[in-house]
Design an enzyme around this catalytic site. Structure first.
Site, PDB file in Angstrom:
ATOM      1  N   HIS A  86      -8.599  10.620  -6.675  1.00 27.15           N
ATOM      2  CA  HIS A  86      -7.366   9.863  -6.749  1.00 27.15           C
ATOM      3  C   HIS A  86      -6.142  10.396  -7.023  1.00 27.15           C
ATOM      4  CE1 HIS A  86      -5.941   5.727  -7.205  1.00 27.15           C
ATOM      5  NE2 HIS A  86      -4.863   6.273  -7.780  1.00 27.15           N
ATOM      6  N   ASP A 165      -6.828  -5.854 -12.737  1.00 22.49           N
ATOM      7  CA  ASP A 165      -5.889  -4.919 -12.350  1.00 22.49           C
ATOM      8  C   ASP A 165      -4.997  -5.454 -11.238  1.00 22.49           C
ATOM      9  OD1 ASP A 165      -4.634  -2.426 -12.167  1.00 22.49           O
ATOM     10  OD2 ASP A 165      -5.398  -2.088 -10.220  1.00 22.49           O
ATOM     11  N   ARG A 172       3.380  -5.720 -12.618  1.00 28.11           N
ATOM     12  CA  ARG A 172       4.186  -4.606 -13.133  1.00 28.11           C
ATOM     13  C   ARG A 172       5.108  -4.267 -12.209  1.00 28.11           C
ATOM     14  NH1 ARG A 172      -0.527  -0.523 -13.432  1.00 28.11           N
ATOM     15  NH2 ARG A 172       1.228   0.840 -13.915  1.00 28.11           N
ATOM     16  N   SER A 187      -4.936   1.247 -15.137  1.00 29.54           N
ATOM     17  CA  SER A 187      -5.227   0.684 -13.747  1.00 29.54           C
ATOM     18  C   SER A 187      -5.923   1.529 -12.802  1.00 29.54           C
ATOM     19  CB  SER A 187      -3.496   0.582 -13.342  1.00 29.54           C
ATOM     20  OG  SER A 187      -3.697   0.325 -12.005  1.00 29.54           O
ATOM     21  N   LYS A 191     -10.570   1.125 -11.810  1.00 29.92           N
ATOM     22  CA  LYS A 191     -10.911   0.781 -10.349  1.00 29.92           C
ATOM     23  C   LYS A 191     -11.924   1.896 -10.119  1.00 29.92           C
ATOM     24  CE  LYS A 191      -6.772   0.682  -9.138  1.00 29.92           C
ATOM     25  NZ  LYS A 191      -5.358   0.458  -9.025  1.00 29.92           N
TER      26      LYS A 191
END
Ligand code: URA
Length: 431
Positions: A86, A165, A172, A187, A191
């Site tokens: 990620h 989220d 946000r 966040s 996930k």
């Protein structure tokens, strides 16, 4: 339902720099997901968190509560270990695209849940949607089938995964609270934990084009996420990497797919290839795979390209269809000769966004061919009149606003001037 707390008590506690208890955090995340806490109350709490922070226990509990807000995926039917990567988001960061099929070609399973563009940064799903027919939304069963057949899948997270989220992320984005370390860490990790991967490699970007521009804060974010992964039993490694200059030579959806195909064909820009190989080796090491064919060879001999083509067609994409091309082009040329010293990632990212590669508001349809092509990188010599950038858009009225932000986006100095750049990999943190 009789509520255990009142939102205003929680907001006031954070405003006054008090620690939230585990019960308060569990209730807050759950009550917001159920719609009991209003957006304006959650906005105030998010701003208090951004300004006053959270300690490790609070971040960990907040993350667990976000995981618990939805379903957890399970890959026990696969015969290979799962590993995911990620990135915290950058300009020209298309690394997921060559990386997922490459790591699959070397023997791991890569269940890659990706996102859409956020602000000036591009989104992997938007890029893939420039391939005719390709579908981002798969059910869990379809995802498993693509993973079993191809070894890699890149798709959108289903509605049931960390729904807290989804709501918080959208809020946000419009309340100036994206850049808080506890909120970014929870966040991303909620996930990834819900996705059920056994190992995770994080690419934490720093520099002008990243959400966290200061390398010290990027390291803190990396450590926070590695710690969250460790607590959740996910083997997590983080690399803090440079985002002062865009990655590669293209920024924009179909332009980045074109560059991905070059990398998968054994070519492509050296920084994209280098980071792809570094991350591939990290991912394989994280799941203990010593591949018979190295990632470097798998890019050169077409193995990674084969997985890519299978994966694209398994998700409805037409590998032979031409990629979208923007209708209008504008060259930005050097006004003097010399060495290119800087190329600012943020300004290039915003220019691509203004040309139509990113959204100005939620749900906006993108111009898939829009973006910025880069012809020289810092350290290269340029001649007066030589093209530095090509701007691509379908709508020529967008050029003026893109050119406005490109003022000062690059600088040219003498041939002896030193180029000051962040190293590609700044730090490595292991759980
Ligand atoms: N990516 C995420 O998924 N969440 C953030 O907060 C920032 C980047």
């Amino acid at each position: 339902m009789n509520e255990r707390f009142a939102a205003v008590e929680i907001i006031s506690a954070k405003r006054d720099r008090l620690e939230l208890s585990d019960d308060q955090i569990d209730w807050t995340v759950d009550a917001y997901t159920r719609g009991v806490i209003a957006d304006e109350q959650m906005s105030a709490l998010l701003m208090a968190i951004l300004l006053n922070g959270m300690n490790n226990r609070e971040i960990s509990r907040w993350t667990d509560a976000m995981v618990a807000s939805g379903e957890k995926m399970n890959w026990s039917k696969l015969d290979r270990p799962t590993v995911d990567k990620h990135s915290t988001g950058g300009v020209g960061d298309k690394i997921t695209l060559p990386l997922a099929p490459l790591v699959a070609a070397c023997g791991a399973a890569v269940p890659q849940l990706s996102g859409r563009g956020l602000g000036h940064t591009g989104g992997t799903l938007d890029k893939l949607e420039s391939i005719n027919g390709w579908k981002a939304n798969l059910s869990s069963d379809q995802m498993l089938k693509v993973l079993q057949e191809c070894g890699a899948v890149i798709c959108a997270a289903g509605a049931g995964l960390a729904p807290a989220d989804k709501k918080l992320y959208a809020l946000r984005d419009v309340t100036g609270t994206v850049g808080a370390i506890p909120l970014i860490a929870s966040s991303i990790m909620s996930k990834k934990i819900a996705e059920g991967t056994s190992a995770l490699v994080l690419d934490v970007k720093t520099g002008s084009g990243a959400f966290i521009s200061d390398p010290k804060n990027a390291t803190l974010l990396a450590k926070t996420m590695v710690d969250l992964g460790k607590r959740a039993g996910v083997k997590t490694t983080a690399l803090v990497t440079a985002m002062d200059v865009p990655l590669g030579l293209t920024v924009g959806n179909s332009l980045e797919i074109r560059e991905t195909l070059e990398v998968l064909a054994g070519g492509g820009p050296s920084d994209v290839v280098e980071l792809t190989l570094i991350l591939a080796n990290e991912m394989l090491a994280a799941v203990g795979i010593k591949p018979k064919v190295s990632p470097e060879q798998a890019l050169k001999n077409g193995m990674a390209m084969d997985v890519w083509q299978k994966m694209i067609s398994a998700q409805g994409g037409d590998n032979d269809a031409p990629l979208p091309v923007a209708k209008e082009k504008l060259e930005i040329t050097a006004s003097t000769s010399g060495k290119l010293l800087t190329l600012d990632a943020m300004k290039i990212g915003v220019a691509a966004w203004r040309l139509g590669a990113g959204r100005q508001k939620q749900g906006e349809v993108l111009q898939l061919g829009a973006g910025v092509e880069i012809h020289v990188k810092p350290g290269d010599m340029v001649k007066s009149g030589q093209s530095i950038l090509t701007l691509h858009t379908d709508d020529s009225t967008r050029f003026a606003r893109a050119q406005e932000v490109l003022t000062g986006a690059y600088s040219i100095g003498g041939s002896d001037d030193i180029v000051k750049r962040l190293p590609l990999v700044i730090e490595r943190i292991e759980g």
